[in-house]
Design an enzyme around this catalytic site. Structure first.
Site, PDB file in Angstrom:
ATOM      1  N   LYS B  96       0.881  -1.168   0.000  1.00  0.00           N
ATOM      2  CA  LYS B  96       0.000   0.000   0.000  1.00  0.00           C
ATOM      3  C   LYS B  96       0.912   1.209   0.000  1.00  0.00           C
ATOM      4  CE  LYS B  96      -2.975   2.772   2.885  1.00  0.00           C
ATOM      5  NZ  LYS B  96      -3.848   2.912   4.050  1.00  0.00           N
ATOM      6  N   GLY B 157      -8.406   9.296   8.770  1.00  0.00           N
ATOM      7  CA  GLY B 157      -8.810   9.425  10.172  1.00  0.00           C
ATOM      8  C   GLY B 157      -9.864  10.473  10.440  1.00  0.00           C
ATOM      9  N   ALA B 184      -9.423   5.410   3.227  1.00  0.00           N
ATOM     10  CA  ALA B 184      -9.299   6.591   4.099  1.00  0.00           C
ATOM     11  C   ALA B 184     -10.529   7.483   4.089  1.00  0.00           C
ATOM     12  CB  ALA B 184      -8.080   7.442   3.723  1.00  0.00           C
ATOM     13  N   GLY B 185     -10.880   7.931   5.299  1.00  0.00           N
ATOM     14  CA  GLY B 185     -11.931   8.928   5.464  1.00  0.00           C
ATOM     15  C   GLY B 185     -13.290   8.380   5.853  1.00  0.00           C
ATOM     16  N   ASN B 206      -9.591   1.867   9.017  1.00  0.00           N
ATOM     17  CA  ASN B 206      -8.911   1.517  10.258  1.00  0.00           C
ATOM     18  C   ASN B 206      -9.519   2.249  11.451  1.00  0.00           C
ATOM     19  OD1 ASN B 206      -5.374   1.145  11.136  1.00  0.00           O
ATOM     20  ND2 ASN B 206      -7.132   1.074  12.434  1.00  0.00           N
ATOM     21  N   THR B 207      -9.364   3.588  11.447  1.00  0.00           N
ATOM     22  CA  THR B 207      -9.723   4.371  12.630  1.00  0.00           C
ATOM     23  C   THR B 207     -11.184   4.201  13.029  1.00  0.00           C
ATOM     24  OG1 THR B 207      -8.092   5.977  11.843  1.00  0.00           O
ATOM     25  CG2 THR B 207      -9.510   6.671  13.649  1.00  0.00           C
TER      26      THR B 207
END
Lengths: 65, 257
Positions: B96, B157, B184-185, B206-207
């Site tokens: 990645k 995040g 992301a996001g 992830n977050t």
């Protein structure tokens, strides 16, 4: 010989990268090494000669996103 | 099943391994999500330290495919060397690729990204680039050898969800045959369902899971949302209309006056 290892200054007697790892108690198949921003393969550490002022990075698996 | 770079994956959710309250919760969240791919990174090991060994044992036991990242790299050289180190440690050519261009927004440096992607593709890597939704950059990444694109939908995040649906829709339309993963996001399962309904092939997050009050429950919720969104996309959704259309048949209704 003065080296930077993971951002910290070290004075070591090690001649090769493999000797440096042993001297600093780094051990394990999961470690990756780079000298002066270039990868040094595991198989090449024993013959890789270090020079004064080299910057060594020793990395291992960590959490990531 | 989902074919990604020649690998059959059971899930269209890719999950990050950072920021969980504990290793045990991370492991349970990965299982609850149903994911087939987890992302990992490389960081400096302490002298005599075993942090990497413990984490690697935990991840290996999960049995998922590993996707190492180059998170935190701000230059082509850093990203390329990190990718090579990751290939040696993790035994995979998947990477990645992140080349960060801005500290505040964690926006990709798309110029460095294209350059790093070319170097790594020529070296045999399967590059999954973290990029923006810019179509021209996407073209350049494909030209550099990437077979997959991973556009953000909002800053890493941020949990904002898809802030530019039009751009994501255009990207899907422009690259009908390229696997597209929103990376992301994403903040909520409904965000994941939304981008899957647009026809994106997968999501990476992830977050939103790791920082939830109950990461295991949230992992399961995201897994379901990704499946639901994909099935909705495959099933042909109704287009919105400006007028009401009765759902109950009007023929045969009783008349009482």
């Amino acid at each position: 010989m003065k080296l930077m290892v993971n951002g910290e200054a070290h004075e070591v007697a090690a001649i090769t990268l493999a000797e440096l790892l042993a001297a600093l108690d780094y051990e394990g198949d999961w470690l990756a090494t780079a000298v002066n921003s270039d990868l040094v393969h595991k198989a090449n550490r024993a013959e890789f000669q270090l020079s004064d002022g080299d910057r060594i990075e020793i990395l291992s698996p960590m959490q990531g996103g | 099943m989902f074919d990604l770079l020649g690998t059959r994956l059971a899930s269209r959710l890719l999950l990050g391994t950072a920021q969980y309250p504990s290793p045990a919760i991370l492991a349970d969240a990965v299982k609850a999500s149903g994911t087939s791919v987890v992302t990992v990174s490389l960081r400096r090991e302490m002298a005599g330290g075993k942090a990497g060994e413990k984490f690697w044992a935990l991840i290996s036991a999960l049995g998922t495919k590993i996707l190492p990242n180059t998170a935190g790299c701000h230059s082509v050289k850093e990203a390329v060397t990190t990718a090579k180190m990751a290939r040696e440690v993790f035994g995979t050519s998947w990477i990645k690729l992140e080349v960060i261009g801005n500290h505040d927004t964690l926006q990709p440096d798309v110029f460095g990204l294209v350059e790093a992607a070319r170097v790594l593709c020529e070296d045999g890597f399967a590059v999954l680039p973290y990029t923006t939704d810019d179509l021209v950059v996407a073209e350049r990444l494909l030209g550099a050898g990437c077979k997959v694109l991973m556009p953000w939908c909002a800053p890493i995040g941020s949990a904002l969800g898809p802030v530019n649906i039009t751009a994501l829709r255009a990207m899907r339309r422009h690259f009908p045959d390229v696997p597209l993963i929103v990376d992301a996001g994403l903040g909520r399962p409904s965000h994941a369902a939304t981008v899957m309904e647009l026809g994106f092939d997968a999501v990476l997050l992830n977050t939103a899971v790791a920082k939830a009050a109950d990461p295991i429950g949230m992992a399961r919720a995201f897994g379901k949302a990704v499946e639901a969104g994909r099935e909705a996309f495959s099933s042909g959704m109704l287009e919105p209309r400006d007028v009401a259309v009765p759902s109950t048949p009007t023929i045969g209704r009783a008349v009482f006056s």
